[in-house]
Design an enzyme around this catalytic site. Structure first.
Site, mmCIF file in Angstrom:
data_model
loop_
_atom_site.group_PDB
_atom_site.id
_atom_site.type_symbol
_atom_site.label_atom_id
_atom_site.label_comp_id
_atom_site.label_asym_id
_atom_site.label_seq_id
_atom_site.Cartn_x
_atom_site.Cartn_y
_atom_site.Cartn_z
ATOM 1 C CG HIS A 1 -8.410 -5.425 -3.104
ATOM 2 N ND1 HIS A 1 -7.851 -4.275 -2.585
ATOM 3 C CD2 HIS A 1 -7.378 -6.120 -3.675
ATOM 4 C CE1 HIS A 1 -6.549 -4.281 -2.820
ATOM 5 N NE2 HIS A 1 -6.237 -5.382 -3.489
ATOM 6 C CG ASP B 1 -9.637 -2.488 -0.340
ATOM 7 O OD1 ASP B 1 -9.154 -3.536 0.118
ATOM 8 O OD2 ASP B 1 -9.395 -2.071 -1.480
ATOM 9 C CB SER C 1 -3.558 -4.144 -4.894
ATOM 10 O OG SER C 1 -3.361 -4.718 -3.631
#
Length: 497
Positions: free
Chosen positions: A465, A436, A213
């Site tokens: 994710h 995602d 991320s």
């Protein structure tokens, strides 16, 4: 984009074996200039895994390297096979604002291959400003009307104007609480410089990196600023650059649109249990009906904004689908207690008094996001963006486009955003799910394009994710592990079914 909840979930996985049961070290160890000792009590580690922690001093302001120092705390899951060990693998779980001290143990407990654990000392950390690394604070309170990393869904221009007042007050609050003048020095570029100080403190010529991320942005910055010191870089679930800017935040709307059909199909297949729609199209209509109903008449603190936010969080992975469908069902049936629970969870607030338990991560998120790049300051810019994204991304676009405190941030960026460096070793593996909600496929494509010949893109036909170790796809796991162990990128981009 924080990973705290995923980290907590990983910690419950059992079945550890092999090198994870290394004998505990003594009270202190000194190696390569660092003193390793037991990690702080609040660093949750699954049973049988031995983590040790140490502190690395770094300059608060790298323009004044001999000036004030701050501490960065790191953790180490050490390889127990010296003959197999090849270096260090630094981790970042995302955020910005996510604590990463327990992350080596979290990944190990979730099944990180033993070859990787043997091959590397796996290094977690609280990056500057976070947790045990000279933390910063904006002074957020639990009862404060602030939604955190993602601005609230805006139904019209008036909602954007109202949010602008909140955003302006938050920016002023952060400035007022920045007693030591540290907030302005929390940036991706400085965190990347910290990574290289950590590499040097560990006595390594090069360092490998695995970031998820926002961690993908930090890894991209490190590989760009220190290309010859970067070893094997894995960027997982990608922001699309070395920083999160307004366009990156607006891609949350795209991610929700691309990921929601998987959730809707899952729910539709279980209509007899949840009664939310027999087809994906019917489930989508149920979503809009519930959101609009709560816009008009909130139930026990749950309004349409929080309903949309909680649903967005429910798209992070299939393990959340059942719980999300359950509370949709409860809200539809008028369960006021369930509505109150969902509202509290969406706000990420505890029933405790001030300060908010989210104060530190929210403060770091704002500092990094606002310090990295200048944001528009005109409210009309955000109102136009909200109107556009409410049409093109109706599920959640009017949240990602809404105004944030960066519009009123008291500090201007001290340097330009880190530019992605396409010249250097071919050592960047970009790993990305096709669907995602937070970091959609476009983010992975963008960062791969910017690195050019230095990178390869691994695209996974999956939803959620997080890919490597977290996602369960065999092709992605094997490809990434092979790269970490051999250092050889695939000859071409990889598509994992």
């Amino acid at each position: 984009m924080t990973r705290r909840k995923r980290a907590a979930a990983l910690a419950v996985v059992l079945g550890l074996a092999g090198p994870l049961f290394a004998a505990p070290a003594g009270a202190d160890e000194t190696a390569k200039g660092l003193t390793w000792a037991a990690c702080p009590d609040d660093v949750a580690v699954p049973g049988g895994i031995v983590l040790r922690c140490a502190t690395v001093p770094v300059p608060l302001d790298y323009r004044k390297p001999e000036g004030e120092r701050i501490d960065v705390m790191i953790s180490r899951l050490a390889s127990t096979k010296p003959a197999a060990r090849r270096g260090v693998l630094m981790l970042n779980p995302g955020g910005p604002g996510g604590s990463g001290l327990s992350f080596p143990a979290d990944l190990a407990s979730h099944g990180m291959p033993a070859s990787v654990l043997d091959g590397y000392d796996v290094i977690g950390m609280d990056t500057r400003g976070i947790g045990h690394s000279t933390p910063v604070s904006c002074g957020f309170t639990a009862e404060q009307e602030y939604m955190g990393n993602i601005p609230p869904y805006a139904v019209d221009e008036a909602a954007v104007a109202e949010q602008a007042k909140i955003a302006k007050a938050v920016a002023a609050q952060c400035a007022a609480n920045d007693k030591g003048g540290r907030l302005r020095h929390i940036s991706t570029a400085n965190m990347a410089r910290d990574l290289d100080r950590i590499r040097a403190a560990l006595g390594e010529e090069k360092a490998s990196f695995l970031g998820y991320s926002y961690g993908s942005a930090l890894g991209a910055a490190y590989a760009s600023m220190f290309p010859e010191k970067s070893d094997r870089i894995v960027l997982d679930s990608n922001v699309g650059d070395t920083h999160l800017d307004r366009e990156g935040l607006r891609r949350f709307g795209l991610g929700a649109e691309e990921t929601f059909p998987d959730f809707a199909k899952w729910v539709a297949a279980r209509h007899e249990s949840y009664g939310l729609g027999r087809t994906a199209a019917e489930v989508r209509r149920t979503y809009f009906a519930l959101a609009e109903k709560l816009d008009k008449a909130p139930v026990n603190g749950l309004d349409g904004r929080l309903f949309r936010l909680a649903t967005f969080a429910g798209l992070y992975g299939k393990t959340r689908y059942g719980q999300t469908a359950q509370w949709w069902q409860s809200v539809r049936d008028g369960d006021k207690a369930a509505a109150a629970r969902v509202a509290a969870e969406a706000k990420r607030l505890s029933p405790a008094a001030a300060p908010s338990p989210a104060d530190n991560p929210w403060s770091v998120f704002l500092a990094v996001t606002c310090n990295d790049v200048a944001w528009p300051s005109d409210v009309r810019t955000y109102q136009r963006g909200v109107a556009e994204d409410r049409e093109r991304y109706p599920l959640y676009g009017a949240a990602g486009a809404n105004i944030v405190p960066c519009a009123y941030w008291p500090y201007t960026p001290s340097e330009p955003p880190v530019a992605v460096e396409g010249k250097g070793p071919e050592n960047v593996l970009v790993v990305q799910n096709r669907r995602d909600p937070v970091t959609p496929l476009r983010g992975g494509q963008l960062i791969d394009e910017k690195f050019g010949a230095r990178s390869r893109l691994v695209t996974v036909d999956a939803s959620g994710h997080g890919v490597y170790v977290l996602g369960g796809n065999a092709c992605a796991l094997n490809t990434t592990t092979n790269f970490l162990m051999s250092g050889k990128l695939p000859k071409r981009d990889v598509s994992c079914s």
